[in-house]
Every structure is written in structure tokens, then in C-alpha cells.
Design a protein around this motif. Structure first.
Motif, PDB file in Angstrom:
ATOM      1  N   GLU A   5       7.134  15.646 -11.218  1.00 27.32           N
ATOM      2  CA  GLU A   5       5.967  15.753 -12.087  1.00 27.32           C
ATOM      3  C   GLU A   5       4.676  15.524 -11.314  1.00 27.32           C
ATOM      4  O   GLU A   5       3.711  16.305 -11.407  1.00 27.32           O
ATOM      5  N   ALA A   6       4.662  14.436 -10.513  1.00 24.28           N
ATOM      6  CA  ALA A   6       3.454  14.141  -9.744  1.00 24.28           C
ATOM      7  C   ALA A   6       3.228  15.181  -8.651  1.00 24.28           C
ATOM      8  O   ALA A   6       2.082  15.565  -8.362  1.00 24.28           O
ATOM      9  N   GLN A   7       4.309  15.648  -8.042  1.00 27.56           N
ATOM     10  CA  GLN A   7       4.176  16.666  -7.003  1.00 27.56           C
ATOM     11  C   GLN A   7       3.548  17.941  -7.552  1.00 27.56           C
ATOM     12  O   GLN A   7       2.697  18.555  -6.898  1.00 27.56           O
ATOM     13  N   GLU A   8       3.967  18.351  -8.735  1.00 30.94           N
ATOM     14  CA  GLU A   8       3.416  19.559  -9.354  1.00 30.94           C
ATOM     15  C   GLU A   8       1.937  19.365  -9.670  1.00 30.94           C
ATOM     16  O   GLU A   8       1.121  20.271  -9.467  1.00 30.94           O
ATOM     17  N   TRP A   9       1.580  18.176 -10.138  1.00 35.63           N
ATOM     18  CA  TRP A   9       0.173  17.885 -10.461  1.00 35.63           C
ATOM     19  C   TRP A   9      -0.681  17.961  -9.187  1.00 35.63           C
ATOM     20  O   TRP A   9      -1.773  18.547  -9.193  1.00 35.63           O
TER      21      TRP A   9
ATOM     22  N   ASP B 289       0.842  -1.196   0.000  1.00 34.47           N
ATOM     23  CA  ASP B 289       0.000   0.000   0.000  1.00 34.47           C
ATOM     24  C   ASP B 289       0.879   1.248   0.000  1.00 34.47           C
ATOM     25  O   ASP B 289       2.014   1.230   0.483  1.00 34.47           O
ATOM     26  N   VAL B 290       0.325   2.336  -0.533  1.00 34.51           N
ATOM     27  CA  VAL B 290       0.977   3.643  -0.478  1.00 34.51           C
ATOM     28  C   VAL B 290       0.077   4.573   0.324  1.00 34.51           C
ATOM     29  O   VAL B 290      -1.135   4.621   0.093  1.00 34.51           O
ATOM     30  N   VAL B 291       0.659   5.286   1.283  1.00 33.88           N
ATOM     31  CA  VAL B 291      -0.115   6.185   2.135  1.00 33.88           C
ATOM     32  C   VAL B 291       0.382   7.615   1.926  1.00 33.88           C
ATOM     33  O   VAL B 291       1.595   7.851   1.852  1.00 33.88           O
ATOM     34  N   CYS B 292      -0.552   8.560   1.822  1.00 37.79           N
ATOM     35  CA  CYS B 292      -0.181   9.964   1.678  1.00 37.79           C
ATOM     36  C   CYS B 292      -1.144  10.818   2.500  1.00 37.79           C
ATOM     37  O   CYS B 292      -2.189  10.339   2.962  1.00 37.79           O
ATOM     38  N   ALA B 293      -0.780  12.068   2.705  1.00 41.23           N
ATOM     39  CA  ALA B 293      -1.659  13.005   3.398  1.00 41.23           C
ATOM     40  C   ALA B 293      -2.663  13.562   2.397  1.00 41.23           C
ATOM     41  O   ALA B 293      -2.333  13.805   1.236  1.00 41.23           O
ATOM     42  N   ARG B 294      -3.916  13.759   2.855  1.00 41.16           N
ATOM     43  CA  ARG B 294      -4.920  14.383   1.972  1.00 41.16           C
ATOM     44  C   ARG B 294      -5.242  15.814   2.390  1.00 41.16           C
ATOM     45  O   ARG B 294      -6.042  16.476   1.736  1.00 41.16           O
TER      46      ARG B 294
ATOM     47  N   GLY C 256       1.985  15.778  -0.687  1.00 39.92           N
ATOM     48  CA  GLY C 256       3.067  15.416  -1.593  1.00 39.92           C
ATOM     49  C   GLY C 256       3.975  14.292  -1.132  1.00 39.92           C
ATOM     50  O   GLY C 256       4.693  13.715  -1.947  1.00 39.92           O
ATOM     51  N   ARG C 257       3.992  13.967   0.190  1.00 43.84           N
ATOM     52  CA  ARG C 257       4.835  12.859   0.647  1.00 43.84           C
ATOM     53  C   ARG C 257       4.044  11.562   0.564  1.00 43.84           C
ATOM     54  O   ARG C 257       2.914  11.468   1.060  1.00 43.84           O
ATOM     55  N   HIS C 258       4.655  10.549  -0.042  1.00 44.97           N
ATOM     56  CA  HIS C 258       4.014   9.241  -0.196  1.00 44.97           C
ATOM     57  C   HIS C 258       4.919   8.173   0.397  1.00 44.97           C
ATOM     58  O   HIS C 258       6.103   8.085   0.032  1.00 44.97           O
ATOM     59  N   GLY C 259       4.389   7.388   1.325  1.00 45.65           N
ATOM     60  CA  GLY C 259       5.179   6.348   1.985  1.00 45.65           C
ATOM     61  C   GLY C 259       4.696   4.963   1.615  1.00 45.65           C
ATOM     62  O   GLY C 259       3.478   4.710   1.541  1.00 45.65           O
ATOM     63  N   LEU C 260       5.642   4.050   1.393  1.00 47.03           N
ATOM     64  CA  LEU C 260       5.320   2.670   1.046  1.00 47.03           C
ATOM     65  C   LEU C 260       5.192   1.842   2.320  1.00 47.03           C
ATOM     66  O   LEU C 260       6.044   1.899   3.213  1.00 47.03           O
ATOM     67  N   VAL C 261       4.141   1.053   2.412  1.00 46.32           N
ATOM     68  CA  VAL C 261       3.928   0.173   3.554  1.00 46.32           C
ATOM     69  C   VAL C 261       4.766  -1.093   3.370  1.00 46.32           C
ATOM     70  O   VAL C 261       4.657  -1.773   2.353  1.00 46.32           O
ATOM     71  N   ARG C 262       5.618  -1.379   4.347  1.00 46.70           N
ATOM     72  CA  ARG C 262       6.482  -2.563   4.304  1.00 46.70           C
ATOM     73  C   ARG C 262       5.892  -3.669   5.165  1.00 46.70           C
ATOM     74  O   ARG C 262       4.875  -3.483   5.841  1.00 46.70           O
TER      75      ARG C 262
ATOM     76  N   VAL D 157       5.316   4.356  -5.817  1.00 42.75           N
ATOM     77  CA  VAL D 157       5.624   5.353  -4.785  1.00 42.75           C
ATOM     78  C   VAL D 157       6.719   6.304  -5.265  1.00 42.75           C
ATOM     79  O   VAL D 157       6.687   7.508  -4.951  1.00 42.75           O
ATOM     80  N   HIS D 158       7.686   5.777  -6.035  1.00 43.30           N
ATOM     81  CA  HIS D 158       8.711   6.675  -6.586  1.00 43.30           C
ATOM     82  C   HIS D 158       8.099   7.682  -7.553  1.00 43.30           C
ATOM     83  O   HIS D 158       8.480   8.862  -7.560  1.00 43.30           O
ATOM     84  N   TYR D 159       7.147   7.222  -8.380  1.00 41.85           N
ATOM     85  CA  TYR D 159       6.535   8.163  -9.322  1.00 41.85           C
ATOM     86  C   TYR D 159       5.711   9.218  -8.577  1.00 41.85           C
ATOM     87  O   TYR D 159       5.758  10.409  -8.909  1.00 41.85           O
TER      88      TYR D 159
END
Length: 752
Positions: free
Chosen positions: A664-668, A613-618, A623-629, A657-659
Motif C-alpha cells: 500500500e505504501a509502496q504504491e502511494w 530512525d527509518v532511512v529511505c532513498a529520495r 520504496g526501500r526503507h531500512g530501520l536503524v539498529r 518500517v514494515h508499513y
């Protein structure tokens, strides 16, 4: 071997003759007529018949006779009575691999690898071949059925049905929905089936795979320990006459576990830092005919894999200079909290806490651990004062295939209750004793040097106050704690063994210079790896990619509006709650976690997280996205968060998560957020984010390239720290320091 008889290692000979390994090593070193060994599967083995005849010439001293041995009994008599004519089963089944057969096998492996590289990165392809070797060796009937299948889906289903001890069905087997195609996967199976396993035992072929591709496992849980260093560590601590429990808290590829099992350890356990290391280690152990308990864990006091157990012996070669998990910073470290950016003193403390009272450990460390300042210096001081450091052995530089950083072997101990703290530490300076280089240009730890180190340590440990240097002042010295305190707890052997202060400072300077040179070389290798990966992908990812909406390949869900909890309240047994502050770039932080009680958690099951899973703030800082290990499985997504869960098989979570963290994704995300004071983004908006999606193999290559860049960033940080140590050594090296005895500058004899 020049004559018949089973193959015995030097350790086997010592056990059967009823002597210590150091005594057997002395026989070999001091007597020119000692039988000559033959290298079998990378190990020196002696013919039992030749050893028995040689021992027939040596009578056992009266004070060394056993209760049932009459005067005049020879070591040959004892050797035969203990079964010296027969080799241990682990050695008796070894198959000698000829150079020609070895070259042919490697060529066949490379042919298969060329096929796989179109669909798997090199490390994954290597692990796939290891899986095939495991299946073919441990389940020959299923392997035969696999080779007879006409469709890859059927063959892969059979392969997935093979369990590995303690792992369930672990094999990561690709399906036909790949670039390679089903028939090409079947061709891989047929090519692997043509390898002549009769020419080598499975353990030998497995070692060939590890040797050929070890660089792709990296230093983060998949690293190699050179065979001579393994032998040194096991002979220092393992006595074949004792039944010891052995543990490796960073088992890498499992080579130390294999060695311990072959030395007759009563039980062998290992902690793997990731799932790949766990599989690779278990394959290695099982294919060498041994057993071990290997669990997932990390450098943590309370949340490690075996924190509920203690062991007689710990042997480990942990990853050097890597960061530790945030959660570990809040744990009860016995000698001080290690810095987040450097886990070296976390591993050393874990080795001590993992020992039973009276237990002993051998831990490989970079030389910098002996003298670095800051938090590490305070921990080092506390460990010296507590009496848990028995010795430091400076080893020759250039022995490791994956690093040129000079290393030392730390010998640790856990004092028994109601016994006095050991008053001295043994220092051995073997750094200048370089052996001949191997074919890869790496230095070998010669058998003579290994024997000398082992004999020195055993003599120091066994004889206590009666131990004498015997003309070895330039090689070893037992140093009292007061002298170490006067040296500000610096533990470089060069400082105490046959060296002046100026020489020691010079050695420190040269050591840091070598570390910087190695960091530069490693950075160059990483940069070339990045260039190779990008060159391979150039044009291919663009030509074959498709643009998809995030909502078409992932489930996007917002977290709960509120959660009943006490802010900042953490209870170990309760469920962890992920809040925006815990989301970092690429990972979830274990620091400053809130927890919720079980009754509340039962109402939040729809917000449970799972690996990938990828978790981010809404809302708030976007803009920060963390991968669940794996270690965060079961945690709960909290208020203010959003979960992105890949729903398609052709999406690699690490690539995703890298993308999402890319510019590019941050600007979007910035352009599509709402609110000025507190920006926020909705799940419906996130679903419309367009994601470039190349084939799965290209995604993995891109993710690996980003990971490589992350490693390069970390290496640059290490280089900055090493350069600062270099700066700190300038004044002592040039002599521009104030002598401790100079209390009044006016009394100095210097002139203006």
C-alpha cells in the motif's frame, strides 16, 4: 538428601576430594552404595556427611598422595581437610521448591500474564515480569516503596531508577498512556508482590519464567540450552581446580554463563546479540548470585564485543543457520569467508580466534555443519588442516525444546606456538544412545551417557598415544588426518565410528530428512503463531486505529546535497555514510559503505542517525526503507537519502518500517513521486503519507507477525538447501557411484 549436611554437586565432590570430575563420575556409576542425590533447584546435590563417610572407605593410592599426606590417608580425610563439610556459598543458599509451590507460582505468573497481554506482546510481558523479579530481589526497599504508590507514574518512575550492572537504567517500564491503564498496572504490581519468594530462591523463579516462555525469545539470541547438555559441556572443559576465564559469544539467556560461574570460573564474559538478550542474561546471572561482563555484539571478527580479549575456555550454543551481517563478509576470517546465509562457520571460527594459545572450546552445531558442501566445506577443510578441531560428538536427537534438528558438539582448540599440530581427531557417536523422555516428550541425556562421554574425552586427551578404545569401537574412535582427508573432510562421527560407508550415507540421508521434518514443524508453528496473532488483532486494530499524516508523528528530513568524500573509500576509524545503495528492505547493509573523515563528519551532525530512525532513498530506486539498529547509531545520512524519525511515543519504529515497505505504501510513493528518468520524492510529499496507527500494543503484534513471516521465508530457504542435500545423497545411498579404485570401466566386472 537422606541425612543432614550441605548439598554438594558432583563437581564439588571431585574438587574437595582432589580428583577429576570423570573419576567422581566413575565412583557414582560403578558403585551401587554411592550416596543418592536429591534434586534441588533443578540440580543434583549430595549430602556432605554421607559423601565423607563413603570416601572414608577408600584409601588414596601411593602415587596419588600429596606431599603432606601419609600412606593410609583416605579420600575422606582429604575431603574433610579441604572443607567438605561445608558447601560452596552458591549451593548453600539454594532453596528447594516443592512441586505444589512451583505450580502455584506458575499459576500466579499466568494470571499476571493475562493482564499484561492486553498491552504487551508475550515476550515483552515476560521481560517485564523478569524486571519486577530483579527489582524485588535486588532492591527490596525500593520494591516496598513501589508497592505503596497510588499512581502508576510514580511507581514506574521508581522502577526506572533501578540500574543493572553495566547497563545503567535498563528496565523497559510502560507509562500510564497505554491500553491497560494506571490502576491495572498497579494491580500487576500487587499480584506480583503476593508471590511467595520464600518458597524459592530468585534464580529458581527466574528459571521458571524462562522455561515457561522461552519460545518467545526465539533462536535469534534468546535460546535455551538443556541442563544435561550444559553439564556435559562444562564437565568436558572446566576443571574446578583450574582458574579459567570463560566466554560465550552468543550467550542467549545466559545459562552457560551461570553454569561456568557456579563451576568456579575466574571470570565470565558473554556477547549478547541484542539488548533483550543482554538484559535477560544479566538478570539470570545476577539472580543466581554470580557476576559477568555481558556486552552487545555479533558474529564478527573485528567488530565483536570482545575482539580485544582472548579466553581460556569458550562455551556456546549459537543460533543455527542464521545470516550474518553484511559487514562481516569483508572481515579477515582465518579459515575462509562464511556464506552470508549461514553463520555456523562464523561462530566456529570466532570460537577459535577468541581462545588463548592452548585454550579449548565447546560449540553446539547442527549436524549439517559436519558435511555441508560449498564455502562451508572449504572452511571445514582449512580448520582440520590447521589442527583446531579436537573432536566431534554426535548427540542424541530430540533433546532441545525449540528444535528437533540433530546436533553435534564440536570440541575446538587453539594450538600453542612451536608445538606440533595434533595428528588425530576424536569422534564420539552418542546419537543412538537416547535416554528416557521428559514430561514434554524431549529426550534426556542420561547421567550415564554424560559420564561416558566425559570419561572418553578426558582419557583421549590425557593419555595421548597410550589411549585405547577398550571395547568401545562402536562408541568412539581417534582418527588420523590422512583418513579424514580421504573422506573429503566429512566430519560425521557415524562415518568413522563402527559404521560402513553405506551406513554413513544412510545416516546422512536420515539426518537431512529429520532436518526437513523439523523445518516443516517449525514452519507450521510459525504459521500457527501468525494465525493466532492475526486472529487476536482481527477487527481490533481496525476499530481502534486512527489515520495520521506521517509528518504529524515523525520528523522527516532530507540528506545533504553533497558530501566531501572519496567514492568507494573506506577507512575503519572514519564515520560511516549511508547511501541509497546501503538501504535494504527493513535494514541497513554494512557492505560497500563509504566513510568521511572526522573534519567533514563534524559539519554533518544534523544528519546523524540513532536507533529507531527509518532511512529511505529520495531519488532513484524508491520504496526501500531500512530501520536503524543500535550498531548503526552515529552513522551519517548521505546524499540522496531521507530520514524519518518517530517523534511520538505511540509509534513503534518496527511497525512503521514494515508499513512503509508494505504494498500500500509502496504504491502511494510511486504515485506521488516526480520525474520519469530518475524518480524522486520530496520531504513535503512524504509528510502527507497517511499512516494507519493502531494502539502501540497492536503495532507491536503486527510487527511481530511480519517478523514471523520473515522467519518463515528464511526457513523455506533452509528447506530448499536441505532438499538439495537430500538429492545429492541419492546416488551414494543407492550404491550408484564409481568406486575410487575403478579407473577403467572396461575392467569392471559388471555385465550388460
Amino acid at each position: 538428601m537422606t541425612e543432614g549436611g550441605e548439598g554438594l554437586s558432583l563437581t564439588d565432590i571431585a574438587e574437595l576430594a582432589g580428583v577429576g570430575v570423570s573419576a567422581a563420575s566413575n565412583w557414582r556409576r560403578r558403585h551401587a552404595d554411592f550416596p543418592t542425590p536429591t534434586t534441588v533447584a533443578g540440580q543434583e546435590l549430595f549430602a556432605s556427611a554421607e559423601i565423607a563417610r563413603w570416601l572414608d572407605q577408600r584409601k588414596i593410592a601411593r602415587n596419588g598422595l600429596g606431599p603432606d599426606e601419609a600412606p593410609g590417608t583416605t579420600y575422606g580425610d582429604r575431603f574433610r581437610r579441604n572443607g567438605g563439610a561445608a558447601a560452596p556459598a552458591a549451593q548453600a543458599t539454594a532453596t528447594q521448591t516443592t512441586p505444589a509451590a512451583g505450580r502455584e507460582m506458575v499459576a500466579q505468573l499466568w494470571e499476571i500474564m493475562d493482564l499484561l497481554r492486553g498491552d504487551l506482546d508475550r515476550a515483552s510481558a515476560t521481560e517485564f515480569l523478569m524486571s519486577l523479579l530483579y527489582v524485588r530481589s535486588t532492591a527490596p526497599e525500593i520494591w516496598r516503596d513501589v508497592t505503596e504508590q497510588r499512581y502508576w507514574d510514580d511507581a514506574s518512575l521508581l522502577l526506572r531508577s533501578i540500574p543493572v550492572h553495566d547497563l545503567g537504567p535498563p528496565l523497559s517500564i510502560p507509562d500510564a498512556r497505554t491500553t491497560l491503564g494506571g490502576q491495572q498496572w498497579l494491580q500487576v504490581i500487587q499480584l506480583f508482590d503476593q508471590i511467595d519468594l520464600a518458597a524459592a530462591d530468585p534464580g529458581t523463579l527466574y528459571e521458571a519464567l524462562l522455561n515457561s516462555f522461552h519460545r518467545d525469545f526465539g533462536r535469534r539470541g534468546g535460546h535455551f540450552t538443556p541442563r544435561p547438555v550444559i553439564r556435559l559441556m562444562t564437565e568436558i572443559l572446566l576443571d574446578p581446580r583450574e582458574s579459567s576465564t570463560v566466554y560465550d559469544p552468543a550467550c542467549g539467556s545466559g545459562e552457560l554463563l551461570v553454569a561456568a560461574a557456579q563451576q568456579g570460573a575466574a571470570s565470565v564474559s558473554g556477547q549478547a546479540l541484542n539488548e533483550r538478550s543482554q538484559r535477560v542474561s544479566l538478570f539470570n546471572i545476577i539472580l543466581h548470585g554470580a557476576k559477568a561482563n555481558v556486552r552487545l555484539g555479533g558474529p564478527q571478527v573485528t567488530d565483536g564485543a570482545f575482539t580485544d580479549r582472548q579466553f581460556d575456555i569458550i562455551l556456546t550454543n549459537p543460533p543455527f543457520n542464521l545470516p550474518i551481517p553484511d559487514a562481516a563478509l569483508d572481515e579477515p576470517w582465518p579459515y575462509g569467508v562464511p556464506p552470508r546465509s549461514d553463520a555456523n562457520f562464523a561462530w566456529l571460527q570466532l570460537a577459535v580466534t577468541g581462545l588463548k594459545p592452548g585454550g579449548r572450546a565447546a560449540v553446539l552445531m547442527p549436524n549439517g555443519a559436519s558435511f555441508t558442501a560449498g564455502a562451508n566445506a572449504k572452511i571445514r577443510q582449512a580448520m582440520v588442516d590447521a589442527g583446531v578441531i579436537a573432536g566431534i560428538i554426535a548427540l542424541p536427537a530430540g533433546m532441545f525444546a525449540d528444535t528437533g534438528i540433530p546436533v553435534s558438539l564440536w570440541l575446538l582448540q587453539r594450538p600453542e606456538a612451536n608445538k606440533p599440530t595434533p595428528p588425530e581427531i576424536l569422534f564420539i557417536n552418542a546419537a543412538a544412545e537416547n535416554g528416557p523422555p521428559n514430561r514434554d516428550g524431549k529426550r534426556l541425556l542420561s547421567p550415564e551417557l554424560q559420564d561416558r562421554i566425559v570419561e572418553t574425552y578426558h582419557g583421549w586427551r590425557d593419555l595421548g598415544d597410550s589411549w585405547r578404545l577398550d571395547g568401545a569401537e562402536d562408541f568412539s574412535r581417534s582418527v588420523g588426518i590422512p583418513e579424514i582427508q580421504q573422506q573429503n573432510y566429512n566430519l560425521e562421527p557415524q562415518r568413522y565410528v563402527g559404521a560402513s560407508s553405506a551406513t554413513t550415507t544412510s545416516a546422512t540421508f536420515e539426518s537431512v530428512q529429520r532436518e526437513l521434518d523439523e523445518l516443516t514443524n517449525r514452519t507450521d508453528r510459525v504459521r500457527h503463531e501468525i494465525a493466532d496473532r492475526v486472529s487476536t488483532l482481527h477487527g481490533r486494530a481496525s476499530a481502534e486505529k486512527r489515520n495520521v499524516y506521517l509528518g504529524d508523528i515523525c520528523e522527516v528530513q532530507a540528506g545533504p546535497g553533497t558530501v566531501d568524500r572519496t567514492l568507494g573509500h573506506f577507512v575503519e576509524a572514519w564515520d560511516r555514510l549511508v547511501l541509497p545503495r546501503n538501504i535494504k528492505t527493513g535494514y541497513l547493509s554494512h557492505k560497500d559503505l563509504d566513510t568521511v573523515q572526522p573534519q567533514t563528519a563534524a559539519k554533518l551532525t544534523k544528519y546523524a542517525l540513532k536507533p529507531g530512525d527509518v532511512v529511505c532513498a529520495r531519488s532513484g530506486t524508491l520504496g526501500r526503507h531500512g530501520l536503524v539498529r543500535a550498531e548503526e547509531a552515529g552513522w551519517l545520512m548521505g546524499p540522496g537519502c531521507m530520514r524519518i524519525r518517530p517523534s511520538a511515543d505511540d509509534v513503534d519504529p518496527t511497525y512503521l518500517v514494515h508499513y512503509l515497505n508494505s504494498p500500500e505504501a509502496q504504491e502511494w510513493i510511486k504515485d506521488h513521486s516526480r520525474g520519469t528518468a530518475i524518480p524522486n520524492i520530496s520531504t513535503s510529499a512524504m509528510k502527507t503519507l497517511v499512516v494507519p496507527l493502531p494502539p502501540i500494543a497492536a503495532q507491536r503484534e503486527i510487527a511481530a507477525a511480519v517478523d514471523a513471516i520473515t522467519i518463515e521465508i528464511e526457513q523455506h530457504k533452509q528447506a530448499v538447501a536441505a532438499t538439495m542435500r537430500l538429492r545429492d545423497a541419492i546416488f551414494p545411498l543407492t550404491g550408484a557411484v564409481v568406486s575410487p579404485s575403478m579407473t577403467n570401466p572396461k575392467n569392471s566386472s559388471s555385465t550388460r
